[in-house]
Design an enzyme around this catalytic site. Structure first.
Site, short mmCIF file in Angstrom:
data_model
loop_
_atom_site.label_atom_id
_atom_site.label_comp_id
_atom_site.label_asym_id
_atom_site.label_seq_id
_atom_site.Cartn_x
_atom_site.Cartn_y
_atom_site.Cartn_z
N HIS A 18 0.83 -1.21 0.00
CA HIS A 18 0.00 0.00 0.00
C HIS A 18 0.87 1.25 0.00
O HIS A 18 2.10 1.17 -0.11
CB HIS A 18 -1.02 -0.02 1.15
CG HIS A 18 -0.41 -0.08 2.52
ND1 HIS A 18 0.44 0.87 3.00
CD2 HIS A 18 -0.56 -0.98 3.54
CE1 HIS A 18 0.79 0.59 4.24
NE2 HIS A 18 0.22 -0.55 4.59
N HIS A 21 4.21 1.38 2.06
CA HIS A 21 5.35 0.67 1.47
C HIS A 21 5.89 1.46 0.27
O HIS A 21 7.10 1.57 0.07
CB HIS A 21 4.95 -0.73 1.01
CG HIS A 21 4.25 -1.52 2.07
ND1 HIS A 21 2.93 -1.89 1.97
CD2 HIS A 21 4.69 -1.99 3.26
CE1 HIS A 21 2.59 -2.55 3.06
NE2 HIS A 21 3.62 -2.63 3.85
N CYS A 126 3.95 -12.18 20.88
CA CYS A 126 2.94 -11.62 19.98
C CYS A 126 3.19 -12.17 18.58
O CYS A 126 4.27 -11.95 18.01
CB CYS A 126 3.01 -10.09 19.96
SG CYS A 126 1.96 -9.42 18.64
N CYS A 129 3.83 -9.43 15.85
CA CYS A 129 5.17 -8.84 15.80
C CYS A 129 6.24 -9.90 15.66
O CYS A 129 7.40 -9.59 15.41
CB CYS A 129 5.49 -8.08 17.08
SG CYS A 129 4.39 -6.74 17.42
N CYS A 143 -0.12 -6.25 23.57
CA CYS A 143 0.98 -5.85 22.68
C CYS A 143 0.78 -4.39 22.30
O CYS A 143 -0.30 -4.01 21.84
CB CYS A 143 0.98 -6.73 21.43
SG CYS A 143 1.86 -5.96 20.05
N HIS A 146 -0.14 -4.19 18.35
CA HIS A 146 -1.36 -4.82 17.82
C HIS A 146 -2.56 -4.74 18.75
O HIS A 146 -3.67 -5.10 18.35
CB HIS A 146 -1.08 -6.28 17.46
CG HIS A 146 -0.14 -6.42 16.31
ND1 HIS A 146 1.22 -6.47 16.47
CD2 HIS A 146 -0.37 -6.48 14.99
CE1 HIS A 146 1.79 -6.57 15.29
NE2 HIS A 146 0.86 -6.57 14.37
N LYS A 298 -3.76 5.48 11.31
CA LYS A 298 -2.81 4.72 10.50
C LYS A 298 -3.59 3.84 9.53
O LYS A 298 -4.65 3.33 9.88
CB LYS A 298 -1.93 3.86 11.42
CG LYS A 298 -0.70 3.36 10.68
CD LYS A 298 0.17 2.45 11.50
CE LYS A 298 1.23 1.85 10.58
NZ LYS A 298 1.72 0.58 10.99
N LYS A 301 -5.82 -2.54 6.76
CA LYS A 301 -6.75 -3.25 5.90
C LYS A 301 -8.12 -3.35 6.57
O LYS A 301 -9.15 -3.16 5.95
CB LYS A 301 -6.19 -4.64 5.61
CG LYS A 301 -6.47 -5.11 4.21
CD LYS A 301 -5.66 -6.31 3.84
CE LYS A 301 -6.28 -7.58 4.39
NZ LYS A 301 -5.57 -8.79 4.06
#
Ligand code: MSP
Length: 645
Positions: A18, A21, A126, A129, A143, A146, A298, A301
């Site tokens: 996306h 990246h 986790c 991660c 975490c 997440h 942020k 998806k």
């Protein structure tokens, strides 16, 4: 020739690429071009991170083997970089054999040195991660990345003595102010090293729990922790640890790394200590940027707010999109992505300022000098002012780009662009023409053309295609050479009077139409062409011989139960009229209650190679028919073992 080596993170292949990246990769491409412009032998590395739990889970979800799955998404990354014209030199995949060799060499080197030991460890793991968290690191037991509850896992593993390097690392960061930048991230890493807090790093996973990884060279029952494996990509790509191919390591290492703040700790702490333990030179610097946010959140998806970089580049123009990304994000801070921001940046900086300057100067030059470059006469203070403003802005721009302060560099470069537009207004070439003052008219236009040329060259790292177009419009072909920037800065005259220049420019169109409206049009168009594709696909023919390769058999489900380790999978035993029933694993748990399927007749692809799904071998595939949310099993009343032909 001096060298420069820039890297992006290698991206996980559990999700599609996306904007986030694309941003890091576009920055890396810009830096590679920037250093090439400076006459450096510049190299860029990108790639995909393909091992670990996360990937296995994502593969199962799509009912694919890990290898099949990683091949697919890795190819999607490559295709996107091609569409975005990313000029990388190498695309590394952690499943490459050469990479595996390097990782094993690195592990062995640190192991032989005595910095890897075997021990028991219990910690909060986790899976998102792929790392253990200490009690202290968790936020309300969750975490911090997440916001999920980690699983407590206790097992025997190998550990890297990272704690041994805590003091060394702290001192190294203090001694090298540019090592981690911008400063706020340097301070964050220093804060992580405050007190005696650095623990040893668990660098293995038992194969009994995870097989999808690189085997430890000193214990075949374990695979390497995915972060240790992934970080090594930066040197494995240069052939380190691979006798046949290590000359690139000598040539290009140490690297300049680019990452976002999410992966500061592995890059700021794990990686330099790993290099130190292996007696390798430490990387040159770590450049850390913030997040692209969509409406202050942020991208993710699950929130459905992921921005598709391909769409933006296609719709707004690749160079305009690149310019926006570099200009609107202050490297290090978060920035907000919206099409409104993008449009307003394009309209003001590109269409109004730069595009307009090119359009008006080229058309005046065509009108007054029949597209030839006019001569430079005596310079006035106003003319000198343009030259010196461009010279200063250029020098600042070069320095700021070296400091990865792209936004400030571009902002500074726009000062002379705006000044030149004002200069056109104040010098009023149309009046000079009317007055018959052709010599002065020529000088004014030549001052503009020469300085526009400088700006065009400087913009090549940011907007490569437009830069080349601008230079060609000024009659000059772009070729990189070692002294390009020195010549550009040391000389005021680069064009020749026999150059023919364009009469029109049209570089950056304005965007007036509401974006959503246009987007809908595009979606409609895409749907139309998808429908077309469907029709083509439906009518695509295969050879009879290809169909004959399929061994489709009728069978009866003897047992059906939930897979012990995967919610989405069911485990079957199917009688295909053979000596023994086949074990088949199928990702259809969401559609059926397993007990209801016992005794049902099914059709099975019987000649697929067996493959493991979450630890259990699947010896075939049960055929299903799917429409929307509805799934049913294909069936036949024929006796078990009947071949469908
Ligand atoms: N595989 C690891 C990296 C290993 S490197 C040895 C990983 N992969 S990732 O696919 O999650 O990529 C994370 C990186 O993607 C970030 O560090 C950043 O470069 C980029 N971005 C992902 N989302 C982003 C934003 N929303 N904004 C900006 N960049 C972001 O971590």
């Amino acid at each position: 020739m001096s060298t420069y080596y820039v890297t992006t993170p290698i991206y996980y292949v559990n999700a599609r690429p996306h904007l986030g990246h694309a941003y890091t990769t576009i920055i890396a491409d810009t830096l590679k071009r920037f250093y090439s412009l400076l006459g450096t032998d510049a190299r860029m590395l990108t790639g995909t991170d393909e091992h670990g739990d996360k990937i296995v889970k994502a593969a199962i979800k799509e009912n694919k083997s890990p290898k099949e799955f990683v091949d697919g998404i890795s190819a999607e990354y490559k295709a996107l970089w091609q569409d975005l014209k990313i000029d990388y030199d190498q695309f590394i995949r952690t499943t490459d054999e050469n990479h595996k060799k390097s990782v094993q060499a690195l592990l062995q080197k640190i192991y032989d040195k005595g910095d890897i030991y075997f021990g028991e460890y219990g910690g909060h793991y986790c899976f998102g991660c792929e790392r253990f968290y200490t009690e202290k690191e968790l936020e309300d037991g969750l975490c911090p990345q997440h916001k999920t509850k980690p699983e407590y896992i206790s097992e025997k593993n190998y550990f890297f003595k990272m704690s041994k390097y805590q003091d060394w690392l702290k001192q190294y960061i203090l001694d090298n102010p540019d090592f981690i930048r911008p400063e706020r991230y340097r301070n964050e890493v220093l804060a992580m090293l405050e007190g005696n807090v650095l623990e040893d790093l668990c660098i293995s996973r038992p194969k009994s729990r995870l097989e999808w990884g690189i085997e430890l060279p000193f214990d075949k029952d374990y695979v390497c922790y995915v972060w240790f494996d992934a970080l090594a990509n930066y040197i494995s790509a240069l052939g380190w640890g691979n006798e046949d191919n290590s000359q690139n390591f000598e040539k290009y290492w140490p690297a300049s790394h680019l990452v976002a703040k999410d992966i500061l700790k592995p890059h700021g702490i794990f990686w330099p200590t790993m290099l130190k333990a292996a007696d390798l030179p430490i990387y040159q610097n770590l450049n850390v940027h913030g997040y692209w946010l969509v409406k202050d959140t942020k991208m993710s998806k699950s929130l459905g707010n992921v921005v598709d970089p391909r769409f933006a580049a296609e719709y707004f123009g690749l160079d305009a999109f690149r310019y926006f990304l570099l200009r609107d994000m202050h490297f290090g801070s978060d920035a907000s992505y919206s099409e409104e921001n993008l449009i307003s940046r394009i309209n003001s900086d590109l269409a109004n300022d730069l595009g307009n300057l090119f359009s008006r100067v080229l058309s005046m030059n065509a009108k007054y000098f029949a597209k030839k470059v006019p001569s430079l006469g005596t310079l006035t203070a106003d003319d000198e002012n343009i030259f010196s403003c461009v010279q200063n802005a250029a020098q600042n721009y070069l320095q700021l780009f070296k400091e990865v302060r792209f936004s400030q560099g571009l902002d500074g470069l726009w000062e002379p662009i705006r000044l030149m537009n004002k200069y056109v207004d104040s010098q009023a070439p149309w009046t000079l023409y009317k007055e018959g003052n052709i010599e002065r008219l020529g000088t004014v236009l030549r001052v503009l053309l020469e300085n526009m040329y400088k700006i065009a060259v400087l913009l090549w790292p940011v907007m490569p295609d437009s830069s080349i177009k601008m230079q060609e419009q000024l009659g000059k072909k772009f070729t990189l050479h070692a002294k390009l920037i020195d010549d550009l800065l040391n000389c005021n005259v680069h064009l020749r009077t026999d150059f023919e220049i364009s009469e029109a420019s049209n570089l950056f169109p304005r965007f007036e139409k509401p974006v959503e409206e246009k987007k809908e049009e595009k979606v409609k168009k895409e749907k139309k062409s998808e429908n077309k594709k469907d029709i083509v696909q439906e009518t695509q023919l295969i050879e009879f011989a290809d169909f004959q390769k399929l061994d489709l058999r009728v069978g009866t489900i003897l047992t059906a139960e939930q897979h012990p380790d995967a919610d989405k999978l069911l485990k079957f035993e199917v009688d295909l009229g053979e000596e023994k029933p086949r074990q088949i694993i199928s990702g259809i748990a969401k559609f059926f209650n397993p007990t209801e399927l016992i005794g049902q007749k099914v059709v099975v692809v019987a000649n697929l190679p067996p493959r493991k799904l979450r630890g259990l071998e699947s010896q075939g595939m049960i055929l299903t028919a799917e429409k929307g949310e509805h799934l049913s099993l294909l069936s036949s009343v024929a006796p078990n073992g009947s071949k469908i032909a």
